[in-house]
Design a protein around this motif. Structure first.
Motif, PDB file in Angstrom:
ATOM      1  N   TRP A 190       0.837  -1.204   0.000  1.00  0.00           N
ATOM      2  CA  TRP A 190       0.000   0.000   0.000  1.00  0.00           C
ATOM      3  C   TRP A 190       0.874   1.256   0.000  1.00  0.00           C
ATOM      4  CZ3 TRP A 190      -4.755   1.591  -0.919  1.00  0.00           C
ATOM      5  CH2 TRP A 190      -5.146   2.861  -0.473  1.00  0.00           C
ATOM      6  N   GLU A 191       1.885   1.261   0.820  1.00  0.00           N
ATOM      7  CA  GLU A 191       2.794   2.409   0.869  1.00  0.00           C
ATOM      8  C   GLU A 191       3.485   2.598  -0.483  1.00  0.00           C
ATOM      9  OE1 GLU A 191       4.031   4.547   3.485  1.00  0.00           O
ATOM     10  OE2 GLU A 191       2.200   4.004   4.533  1.00  0.00           O
ATOM     11  N   ILE A 192       3.899   1.496  -1.088  1.00  0.00           N
ATOM     12  CA  ILE A 192       4.588   1.581  -2.381  1.00  0.00           C
ATOM     13  C   ILE A 192       3.681   2.208  -3.429  1.00  0.00           C
ATOM     14  CG2 ILE A 192       5.492   0.193  -4.295  1.00  0.00           C
ATOM     15  CD1 ILE A 192       6.571  -1.764  -2.173  1.00  0.00           C
ATOM     16  N   ASN A 193       2.442   1.743  -3.503  1.00  0.00           N
ATOM     17  CA  ASN A 193       1.560   2.141  -4.591  1.00  0.00           C
ATOM     18  C   ASN A 193       0.814   3.441  -4.337  1.00  0.00           C
ATOM     19  OD1 ASN A 193       1.487  -0.038  -6.775  1.00  0.00           O
ATOM     20  ND2 ASN A 193       1.298  -1.264  -4.915  1.00  0.00           N
ATOM     21  N   HIS A 194       0.445   3.711  -3.082  1.00  0.00           N
ATOM     22  CA  HIS A 194      -0.452   4.835  -2.831  1.00  0.00           C
ATOM     23  C   HIS A 194       0.183   6.004  -2.098  1.00  0.00           C
ATOM     24  CE1 HIS A 194      -4.348   3.308  -4.228  1.00  0.00           C
ATOM     25  NE2 HIS A 194      -3.834   2.136  -3.960  1.00  0.00           N
ATOM     26  N   VAL A 195       1.335   5.763  -1.493  1.00  0.00           N
ATOM     27  CA  VAL A 195       1.976   6.854  -0.758  1.00  0.00           C
ATOM     28  C   VAL A 195       3.201   7.374  -1.511  1.00  0.00           C
ATOM     29  CG1 VAL A 195       3.084   7.530   1.406  1.00  0.00           C
ATOM     30  CG2 VAL A 195       1.123   5.951   1.434  1.00  0.00           C
ATOM     31  N   HIS A 196       4.100   6.438  -1.858  1.00  0.00           N
ATOM     32  CA  HIS A 196       5.359   6.838  -2.491  1.00  0.00           C
ATOM     33  C   HIS A 196       5.327   6.729  -4.014  1.00  0.00           C
ATOM     34  CE1 HIS A 196       7.470   6.995   1.392  1.00  0.00           C
ATOM     35  NE2 HIS A 196       6.746   5.933   1.712  1.00  0.00           N
ATOM     36  N   ALA A 197       4.404   5.935  -4.554  1.00  0.00           N
ATOM     37  CA  ALA A 197       4.396   5.635  -5.995  1.00  0.00           C
ATOM     38  C   ALA A 197       5.755   5.113  -6.436  1.00  0.00           C
ATOM     39  CB  ALA A 197       3.996   6.861  -6.807  1.00  0.00           C
ATOM     40  N   ASP A 198       6.400   4.404  -5.567  1.00  0.00           N
ATOM     41  CA  ASP A 198       7.744   3.880  -5.829  1.00  0.00           C
ATOM     42  C   ASP A 198       8.159   3.046  -4.615  1.00  0.00           C
ATOM     43  OD1 ASP A 198      10.217   3.399  -6.894  1.00  0.00           O
ATOM     44  OD2 ASP A 198      11.023   5.402  -6.531  1.00  0.00           O
ATOM     45  N   LEU A 199       9.217   2.272  -4.798  1.00  0.00           N
ATOM     46  CA  LEU A 199       9.790   1.606  -3.643  1.00  0.00           C
ATOM     47  C   LEU A 199      10.394   2.658  -2.710  1.00  0.00           C
ATOM     48  CD1 LEU A 199       9.542  -0.782  -5.668  1.00  0.00           C
ATOM     49  CD2 LEU A 199      11.705  -1.638  -4.788  1.00  0.00           C
ATOM     50  N   GLN A 200      10.223   2.446  -1.408  1.00  0.00           N
ATOM     51  CA  GLN A 200      10.830   3.363  -0.458  1.00  0.00           C
ATOM     52  C   GLN A 200      12.349   3.280  -0.562  1.00  0.00           C
ATOM     53  OE1 GLN A 200       8.404   1.122   0.052  1.00  0.00           O
ATOM     54  NE2 GLN A 200       7.192   1.565   1.883  1.00  0.00           N
ATOM     55  N   PRO A 201      13.058   4.350  -0.205  1.00  0.00           N
ATOM     56  CA  PRO A 201      14.531   4.344  -0.302  1.00  0.00           C
ATOM     57  C   PRO A 201      15.174   3.160   0.408  1.00  0.00           C
ATOM     58  CG  PRO A 201      13.735   6.557   0.120  1.00  0.00           C
ATOM     59  CD  PRO A 201      12.542   5.656   0.225  1.00  0.00           C
ATOM     60  N   GLU A 202      14.622   2.774   1.566  1.00  0.00           N
ATOM     61  CA  GLU A 202      15.235   1.651   2.271  1.00  0.00           C
ATOM     62  C   GLU A 202      15.097   0.339   1.507  1.00  0.00           C
ATOM     63  OE1 GLU A 202      11.224   2.566   4.374  1.00  0.00           O
ATOM     64  OE2 GLU A 202      12.906   3.677   3.464  1.00  0.00           O
ATOM     65  N   LEU A 203      14.015   0.199   0.710  1.00  0.00           N
ATOM     66  CA  LEU A 203      13.867  -1.003  -0.112  1.00  0.00           C
ATOM     67  C   LEU A 203      14.888  -1.014  -1.247  1.00  0.00           C
ATOM     68  CD1 LEU A 203       9.999  -1.461  -0.440  1.00  0.00           C
ATOM     69  CD2 LEU A 203      11.586  -2.751   0.967  1.00  0.00           C
TER      70      LEU A 203
ATOM     71  N   SER B 115      -0.770   0.622 -11.188  1.00  0.00           N
ATOM     72  CA  SER B 115       0.370  -0.018 -10.547  1.00  0.00           C
ATOM     73  C   SER B 115       1.575   0.883 -10.724  1.00  0.00           C
ATOM     74  CB  SER B 115       0.636  -1.390 -11.172  1.00  0.00           C
ATOM     75  OG  SER B 115       1.708  -2.029 -10.529  1.00  0.00           O
ATOM     76  N   THR B 116       2.412   0.967  -9.705  1.00  0.00           N
ATOM     77  CA  THR B 116       3.460   1.992  -9.725  1.00  0.00           C
ATOM     78  C   THR B 116       4.854   1.408  -9.911  1.00  0.00           C
ATOM     79  OG1 THR B 116       3.538   1.961  -7.313  1.00  0.00           O
ATOM     80  CG2 THR B 116       2.125   3.604  -8.340  1.00  0.00           C
ATOM     81  N   PHE B 117       4.982   0.258 -10.592  1.00  0.00           N
ATOM     82  CA  PHE B 117       6.336  -0.165 -10.913  1.00  0.00           C
ATOM     83  C   PHE B 117       6.907   0.816 -11.933  1.00  0.00           C
ATOM     84  CE2 PHE B 117       3.811  -2.445 -14.073  1.00  0.00           C
ATOM     85  CZ  PHE B 117       4.579  -2.360 -15.229  1.00  0.00           C
ATOM     86  N   GLN B 118       8.197   1.005 -11.840  1.00  0.00           N
ATOM     87  CA  GLN B 118       8.854   2.021 -12.668  1.00  0.00           C
ATOM     88  C   GLN B 118       8.807   1.609 -14.136  1.00  0.00           C
ATOM     89  OE1 GLN B 118      10.083   4.950 -11.911  1.00  0.00           O
ATOM     90  NE2 GLN B 118      10.094   4.936  -9.671  1.00  0.00           N
ATOM     91  N   ASN B 119       8.116   2.407 -14.942  1.00  0.00           N
ATOM     92  CA  ASN B 119       7.944   2.101 -16.354  1.00  0.00           C
ATOM     93  C   ASN B 119       7.754   3.419 -17.087  1.00  0.00           C
ATOM     94  OD1 ASN B 119       6.068   1.379 -18.826  1.00  0.00           O
ATOM     95  ND2 ASN B 119       7.051  -0.530 -18.198  1.00  0.00           N
ATOM     96  N   GLY B 120       8.438   3.581 -18.206  1.00  0.00           N
ATOM     97  CA  GLY B 120       8.316   4.858 -18.888  1.00  0.00           C
ATOM     98  C   GLY B 120       8.961   4.860 -20.254  1.00  0.00           C
ATOM     99  N   PRO B 121       8.912   6.010 -20.928  1.00  0.00           N
ATOM    100  CA  PRO B 121       9.471   6.141 -22.274  1.00  0.00           C
ATOM    101  C   PRO B 121      10.945   6.552 -22.251  1.00  0.00           C
ATOM    102  CG  PRO B 121       8.281   8.125 -21.712  1.00  0.00           C
ATOM    103  CD  PRO B 121       8.171   7.213 -20.516  1.00  0.00           C
ATOM    104  N   ILE B 122      11.613   6.298 -23.372  1.00  0.00           N
ATOM    105  CA  ILE B 122      12.984   6.772 -23.599  1.00  0.00           C
ATOM    106  C   ILE B 122      13.033   7.329 -25.016  1.00  0.00           C
ATOM    107  CG2 ILE B 122      15.441   6.198 -23.524  1.00  0.00           C
ATOM    108  CD1 ILE B 122      14.686   3.576 -22.176  1.00  0.00           C
ATOM    109  N   ARG B 123      13.595   8.513 -25.156  1.00  0.00           N
ATOM    110  CA  ARG B 123      13.681   9.111 -26.483  1.00  0.00           C
ATOM    111  C   ARG B 123      15.058   9.739 -26.674  1.00  0.00           C
ATOM    112  NH1 ARG B 123       8.675  10.846 -24.304  1.00  0.00           N
ATOM    113  NH2 ARG B 123       6.887   9.796 -25.287  1.00  0.00           N
ATOM    114  N   GLY B 124      15.410   9.877 -27.927  1.00  0.00           N
ATOM    115  CA  GLY B 124      16.682  10.521 -28.220  1.00  0.00           C
ATOM    116  C   GLY B 124      16.774  10.862 -29.694  1.00  0.00           C
ATOM    117  N   HIS B 125      17.481  11.939 -30.009  1.00  0.00           N
ATOM    118  CA  HIS B 125      17.659  12.359 -31.405  1.00  0.00           C
ATOM    119  C   HIS B 125      19.139  12.601 -31.656  1.00  0.00           C
ATOM    120  CE1 HIS B 125      16.768  14.107 -35.293  1.00  0.00           C
ATOM    121  NE2 HIS B 125      17.483  15.196 -34.966  1.00  0.00           N
ATOM    122  N   GLU B 126      19.703  11.785 -32.565  1.00  0.00           N
ATOM    123  CA  GLU B 126      21.113  11.864 -32.938  1.00  0.00           C
ATOM    124  C   GLU B 126      22.021  11.842 -31.705  1.00  0.00           C
ATOM    125  OE1 GLU B 126      21.853  15.035 -35.691  1.00  0.00           O
ATOM    126  OE2 GLU B 126      20.762  14.012 -37.311  1.00  0.00           O
TER     127      GLU B 126
END
Length: 822
Positions: free
Chosen positions: A146-159, A337-348
């Motif tokens: 619950w803390e991961i998903n609803h409070v921090h939206a991430d693993l806590q630093p200690e994890l 769900s708040t596992f770390q997932n996202g886009p990556i972009r780059g130009h030249e």
């Protein structure tokens, strides 16, 4: 003797020879001997001569190579090369990348069960087991989903710190590079345990140990790359991600539009040859926190700086996340769900050739590298995640169904709930066996291309079914999110596993049978390779050997399919004990049917088969369910054939066989060439369909196993996080089961007294006190009922919130700022 006797002898000897796969000379000798016996016993002379002539017409040209090769094989080879569908480079690499294990036996039509049963029981080393019992258990105790998903939206630093310090990211990295050097089986066990409490944490740990920089570097990296990056990946100094999927290339990874142009550029103060990368990736797990990016792109050399080939092909590179021009850090929000997932972009974005995985020598070999490593990653992370979630759902839902009462009866006693419980238990047993089988294959050094797709597809699909049934049984308990809810997140996340590492629809309809029919078939790939040999004489000889081996194979499977269908597979050699031997015989039957259907489909449809996705998907279902049934039988054997596991084994097996027959009947009823479908039906189902779904009686036994302590339930629960601590409400509910059962007789006695006596008290504590005063229950029994009430409340209660708590932090901040400004 009758005029029909010689022909009956001819057919009988032929059927026996085909069933046992006797060689052609043996068949000819036996048939001639039988016809001679018929003649000596007074059979019609004309009929005997005709039957003998038929034998001669068949045997003589086939047994004499000087006749067979030029007049039979050569024309057939010419015809074969015309109808042979061309293999693209992509398909060729995919076919050559994997290894074939027991799944090849299922395509043989006559499985050698020793291949399966001689495989050692999957076991962890003492060091690996200590890691599961030590750091993994400790990490589970730290997790608050619950803390991961609803409070921090991430693993806590200690994890994050704990994961890196204990080298969870380096489980697959060899010890000489600072990793743990664990087997694929240990990887599976760790992911399975973490997934039983948090899919976010299991994904975070699983991805670096799946397809990604570490796996690719171990197989293809230069020594310099290994020495630099592997220690940093092992101890968490580098957090990896791998960029493959993009907006224009999802499951079709070979069509990626991301490109790199070979050019001169500056790197660390020097002018070097490198690649200018332009890319747009999405759905990349760990991308927002990654420091090292593995990147797939198509490489071009228009100016000929490294050779005379303009389109070099798919290539893989390592890209530090802080490289100039890289856009990284934004996040997707996958189904709440708040596992770390996202886009990556780059130009030249410029990198030197030394950043290509494997260096310049591996430029253009990216697809081969991916295919070889995909089967490893696909075999572990998602099946293990499904296994952890399904096993936990099974034991906790069983306990909940015993604790939760309606109309004075445990809800698990209602037949509707019992039916869902049976599916949960049977499917959890299946998922656990299948996930462990694929992990064990990788641990043995195999590259299980076909089993990995079977495992990924069916573990995630069955896992979704388990979660759905568990949600239905829990009702409001599963719907209301909060710290006490251990199911809602799993339900929301279940479609995620369905779509990643190859969307399940594509996996089923294109990959399982499409790849298996060629890679696992004992003759097809050999014929294809023989037809492409450069030397004409060798090509003819090799094709001849494989062609006629294939023809005998097909005839044998037709006979075996018909006989097994006629006898319902009651006869024939099979391993196992008195309980399981019938199961192995059924698998012998459907193995022959699969081989027959595969041969017929490939012969008549040729290259068009790849476009008949419905047929391919159904035949893939047949292969998959045969593999699943084999996996659960192997699990049963490895566990020492425990009698208490037989309901789980039987439910899983009958479910797989029923699905097998359903897939076969649907494929035959919709076979593109209708007369062939009718003929195949007569061979496959001469007495009609016989398989049935697991019975209600069997389902009752499975449900009962989940709702009471027993050895089978303990084995099913082994490997998941059941510790009853504050952050594990599911573990607490499971721990209550024994006490709840012990209190049930006292509860029934008390409720009976309440109905038959004139009780004045209204509140539960007062009723207990009155019961003690009146002598209906003792003081100890009062304490027992009080504890039962407290455990029941903990099991069934849900969370509630102040409305302000449910507002987003951004909204609250805006409201505060508006009020402050006013």
């Amino acid at each position: 003797m009758s005029i029909a006797a010689p022909f009956l002898a001819f057919l009988l000897i032929g059927a026996i020879a085909a069933y046992h796969r006797l060689r052609l000379p043996v068949w000819a000798a036996l048939t001639v001997t039988a016809l001679l016996a018929c003649w000596l016993l007074g059979a019609n002379a004309t009929a005997t001569i005709v039957a003998t002539a038929i034998v001669a017409v068949i045997a003589v040209p086939l047994l004499l190579p000087q006749i067979r090769l030029p007049y039979i094989t050569a024309p057939l080879l010419k015809f074969y090369t015309k109808i042979l569908p061309p293999l693209s480079e992509t398909e060729r690499v995919a076919l050559e990348a994997g290894t074939v294990g027991f799944e090849g036996e299922l395509f043989s039509g006559k499985p050698d069960w020793n291949v399966l049963l001689s495989q050692p029981k999957p076991t962890l080393t003492a060091e690996e087991q200590a890691f599961v019992d030590g750091p993994t258990e400790a990490l589970c105790r730290m997790i608050d989903d619950w803390e991961i998903n609803h409070v921090h939206a991430d693993l806590q630093p200690e994890l994050w710190d704990f994961i890196k310090k204990n080298r969870f990211f380096g489980m697959i990295v060899p010890k000489e590079y600072g990793g743990l050097g664990f087997s694929a089986l240990a990887n599976h066990k760790v992911i399975q345990k973490l997934a039983s409490i948090s899919s976010v944490v299991s994904s975070t740990v699983g991805v670096p140990n799946s397809l990604g920089p570490a796996e690719l570097l171990m197989h293809y990296g230069t020594q310099e790359q290994k020495d630099h990056y592997l220690p940093r990946l092992a101890d968490g100094r580098e957090v990896p991600c791998f960029g493959l999927t993009g907006p224009w290339a999802g499951s079709d990874a070979t069509s990626i539009p991301d490109f790199g142009i070979v050019a001169m550029g500056d790197w660390n103060g020097a002018r070097v040859v490198g690649v200018k990368l332009t890319f747009d990736k999405r759905y990349i797990t760990l991308a927002p926190v990654a420091t090292l990016i593995g990147l797939a792109f198509r490489m071009y050399d228009p100016d000929g700086l490294i050779g005379d080939k303009r389109d070099i092909g798919i290539t893989l590179a390592l890209l530090p996340a802080d490289t100039a021009g890289v856009e990284i850090g934004r996040r997707h929000f996958p189904l709440n769900s708040t596992f770390q997932n996202g886009p990556i972009r780059g130009h030249e974005v410029f990198i030197p050739l030394s950043q290509l995985i494997g260096g310049e020598a591996f430029a253009g070999k990216g697809w081969q590298m991916l295919v070889e490593c995909l089967s490893i990653g696909r075999s572990i992370t998602l099946p293990s995640t499904a296994s952890g979630g399904a096993k936990m759902a099974a034991i906790v839902t069983g306990a909940y169904a015993r604790i939760r009462k309606q109309f004075g009866l445990s809800i698990g006693r209602f037949e509707g709930v019992e039916e869902a419980l049976a599916r949960i238990g049977g499917n959890a047993y299946t998922i656990s066996a299948l996930a462990e089988a694929s992990a064990a294959a990788v641990a043995r050094g195999e590259l299980p291309a076909v089993p990995s797709t079977i495992s990924k597809y069916h573990c995630t699909e069955l896992g979704r079914q388990v979660c759905q049934d568990a949600m239905d049984i829990h009702g409001g308990k599963g719907i209301i999110l909060g710290p006490k809810n251990y199911l809602g997140r799993a339900w929301q996340a279940s479609p995620i596993a369905i779509t990643v590492e190859g969307a399940n629809i594509m996996t089923r309809s294109l990959m399982i049978f499409g790849q298996g029919a060629i890679l696992c078939h004992p003759w097809v790939l050999k014929e294809m390779k023989a037809a492409t040999l450069a030397d004409e004489g060798e090509r003819l000889r090799e094709f001849d050997k494989n062609l006629f081996g294939h023809i005998g194979f097909a005839i044998s499977n037709a006979v075996r399919s018909w006989w097994f269908g006629l006898s319902n597979a009651r006869f024939g050699a099979a391993p196992g004990d008195a309980y399981t031997r019938r199961f192995y015989r059924k698998l012998n039957r459907y193995s022959a049917v699969l081989a027959l259907m595969a041969d017929t489909s490939m012969l008549l449809l040729g290259g068009k088969l790849k476009f008949k996705e419905s047929l391919s998907g159904r035949l893939g279902d047949v292969l998959s369910n045969l593999y699943i049934a084999s996996a659960v039988l192997k699990r049963y054997e490895d566990e020492g054939r425990p009698v208490s596991d037989q309901p789980l084994l039987a439910w899983s097996f009958h479910d797989a066989i029923n699905k097998t027959e359903t897939a076969l009947s649907t494929a035959l009823r919709n076979f593109p060439i209708r007369p062939v479908g009718w003929l195949l039906w007569a061979l496959v189902f001469p007495l009609g369909r016989r398989a049935q779904a697991p019975s209600d009686r069997l389902g009752h036994k499975v449900a009962s196993l989940l709702m009471s302590p027993n050895e089978a339930r303990d084995r099913l629960a082994f490997g998941v996080f059941t510790t009853p601590c504050a952050n594990n409400p599911a573990g607490r509910i499971n721990s209550y089961l024994q006490k709840v059962i012990l209190a049930e007789p006292v509860e029934r006695k008390f409720l009976k007294a309440m109905k038959s006596k004139d009780i004045e008290a209204l509140s539960f504590p007062a009723q207990l006190d009155e019961g003690v005063r009146e002598g209906w229950i003792s003081a100890d029994e009062r304490q027992q009922l009080q504890e039962l009430r407290e455990m029941t409340i903990d099991a069934i209660s849900v969370d509630d919130f102040d409305p302000e708590e449910l507002r987003s932090a951004g909204y609250r901040r805006e409201q505060y700022e508006d009020r402050a400004a006013a």
